[in-house]
Design an enzyme around this catalytic site. Structure first.
Site, short mmCIF file in Angstrom:
data_model
loop_
_atom_site.label_atom_id
_atom_site.label_comp_id
_atom_site.label_asym_id
_atom_site.label_seq_id
_atom_site.Cartn_x
_atom_site.Cartn_y
_atom_site.Cartn_z
N HIS A 57 0.85 -1.21 0.00
CA HIS A 57 0.00 0.00 0.00
C HIS A 57 0.88 1.24 0.00
CE1 HIS A 57 -3.86 2.16 0.95
NE2 HIS A 57 -2.93 3.12 1.07
N HIS A 59 1.66 5.31 -2.19
CA HIS A 59 1.20 6.37 -3.12
C HIS A 59 2.41 6.94 -3.83
CE1 HIS A 59 -2.99 6.56 -1.62
NE2 HIS A 59 -2.42 6.05 -0.54
N GLN A 152 -9.26 9.35 -5.58
CA GLN A 152 -8.94 10.08 -4.34
C GLN A 152 -10.03 11.08 -3.93
OE1 GLN A 152 -5.26 10.87 -2.60
NE2 GLN A 152 -6.92 11.25 -1.17
N HIS A 210 -9.25 1.95 -0.16
CA HIS A 210 -9.11 2.69 1.08
C HIS A 210 -10.48 2.56 1.74
CE1 HIS A 210 -5.58 4.38 -0.79
NE2 HIS A 210 -5.29 5.05 0.30
N GLU A 213 -11.12 4.69 6.48
CA GLU A 213 -9.97 5.37 7.09
C GLU A 213 -10.53 6.55 7.87
OE1 GLU A 213 -6.99 6.92 4.42
OE2 GLU A 213 -5.55 7.25 6.03
N ASP A 309 2.39 3.23 2.94
CA ASP A 309 1.45 4.27 2.56
C ASP A 309 2.13 5.52 2.01
OD1 ASP A 309 -1.04 5.34 2.12
OD2 ASP A 309 -1.61 5.59 4.21
#
Ligand code: FE2
Length: 423
Positions: A57, A59, A152, A210, A213, A309
């Site tokens: 995971h 970005h 996102q 996701h 969260e 992350d």
């Protein structure tokens, strides 16, 4: 004549000592003693040899953008999302690729040779998608990169969210993402989970959302994700990333939820470095830790794999893409200091992650890819304790990174000592 022979390895898989013979990019023999000629021989000297670390995971479109266009003054998730929104209009293909390549060099030096990265698909131009598809191809000899189409700004919430995600998948993005807790309502969040799982089922793709969260104990999109996984026959293809709301949920509800997750064979991907820093921000004291229920899920037989992350981006200023730092944090936040628990956190950044990414020929067995890391530590627990030097990083039988053993030289009252922190 072998390509490479590793002598005196301490195998992460069995905890035993062995020699490892490598030919044609594969492990061809593992035995107590192998006597054979080899192009290169490494004496591992009893150090731990493991298949590479995996980050399931990440970005990569945002990484190393710290300070662009400004720093996250509050350190919160929401200011991070706002900051990323400010940066996006200024992104260029070249800058995205330059940062990704810089990060991948750090990953390799840390022995992280497989990465699943979410890529933001909210923008019409899909610039980050284009950049990371190129990066995926360019780094393929060294690192397996899997991309997740990540809306996102919300799948339904952002204009063009639905179309842009489909276009990203058409371009070759591997996995279907989502962000149900960020949609306008619980109902929209659940609808987004249904729609995205249907897309994955139609296209035969994996899902990694996701999911929840949030500190809101009523954020229960994981329940819908489990339900949709079972309904569409996607068992073993789906991951729920973060799942932080589970930390705050009512215990009775969780006792119903965990069997559903196990039944759907969903992998949980907590991100302990980020969860411990971003969750509980609205709390005074006591302050919640936020990381999901790792121990309890593992006890139910649910696959748990840990992600990094972020590294130096709008959400997190720190990090060097070291998966042992992630395991170290998980041990602390989850109070997993039992012997088996600590070892299980090493597995959560190696073998458990290979399962979620469905990596082929990963592992320490004959026939597996000769992708290996030799650590300056004697066992898994010592590796988590020290987060030591990655002495050798090997990809398909070739050494692609070396770090000299780290030893401090002390001079005390005329006596000299060496300290490497091993016991
Ligand atoms: Fe994330």
């Amino acid at each position: 004549m072998l390509d490479l022979l590793i002598k005196n390895a301490h195998l992460a898989s069995t905890g035993k000592k062995a020699d490892i013979a490598i030919n044609g990019g594969e492990i061809v023999e593992i035995a107590n003693v192998i006597e054979a000629g080899a192009g290169e021989i490494i004496d591992a000297d009893g150090y731990l040899v493991t298949p590479p670390f995996i980050d399931p995971h990440f970005h990569m479109d945002a990484t190393l953008s710290l300070g662009l266009p400004r720093l996250n003054e509050s350190g919160t998730l929401l200011e991070g999302i706002q900051l990323w929104g400010e940066l996006k209009p200024h992104l260029t293909l070249e800058a995205l690729k330059e940062r990704a390549h810089a990060l991948v060099k750090w990953s390799i030096a840390r022995g992280t040779l497989a990465i699943r990265s979410h890529v933001d698909t909210s923008d019409e131009n899909l610039l980050a998608v284009e950049a990371l598809l190129e990066v995926r191809k360019e780094i393929a000899p060294f690192v397996d990169l899997q991309l997740v189409a990540f809306p996102q700004d919300g799948y339904f919430r952002s204009p063009g969210g639905v179309e842009n995600l489909k276009r990203a998948l058409d371009l070759g993005v591997d996995v279907v993402g989502g962000i149900p807790h960020f949609e306008r309502s619980m109902v929209d969040g659940a609808r987004s989970v249904e729609a995205l799982c249907e897309i994955a089922a139609e296209r035969g793709l994996m899902v990694d959302m996701h999911c929840d969260e949030s500190d809101d104990p009523l954020s229960r999109h994981i329940e819908t994700l489990a339900q949709e996984t079972t309904r569409l026959g996607l068992e073993g293809m789906v991951a729920g990333s973060h799942l932080t709301s589970m930390h705050s949920m009512d215990n009775y509800y969780v006792s119903k939820l965990l069997p559903l997750i196990a039944e759907a064979e969903i992998t949980a991907i907590p991100n302990p470095l980020i969860n411990i820093t971003l969750q509980g921000r609205h709390d005074t004291y006591p302050k919640r830790r936020g990381m999901t229920r790792v121990k309890e899920m593992m006890a139910m037989g649910i696959n748990v794999s840990l992600g990094h992350d972020c590294v130096m981006d709008p959400w997190y200023s720190l990090g060097s893409h070291d998966m042992l730092e992630v395991a170290h944090m998980a041990v602390h936040v989850g109070q997993m200091t039992g012997v088996a628990e600590m070892r299980s956190m090493f597995d959560a950044v190696t073998v458990n992650s290979a399962r979620v990414m469905r990596l082929e020929n990963y592992g320490l067995d004959v026939g597996c890819n000769a992708d290996l890391v030799i650590l300056q530590a004697r066992n898994k627990i010592e590796a988590i304790r020290l987060r030591p030097a990655r002495l050798f990083v090997i990809r398909r039988g070739k050494i692609i990174s070396k770090t000299a053993p780290v030893v401090a030289k002390l001079a005390l009252d005329g006596e000299n000592y060496q300290v490497d922190f091993l016991r």
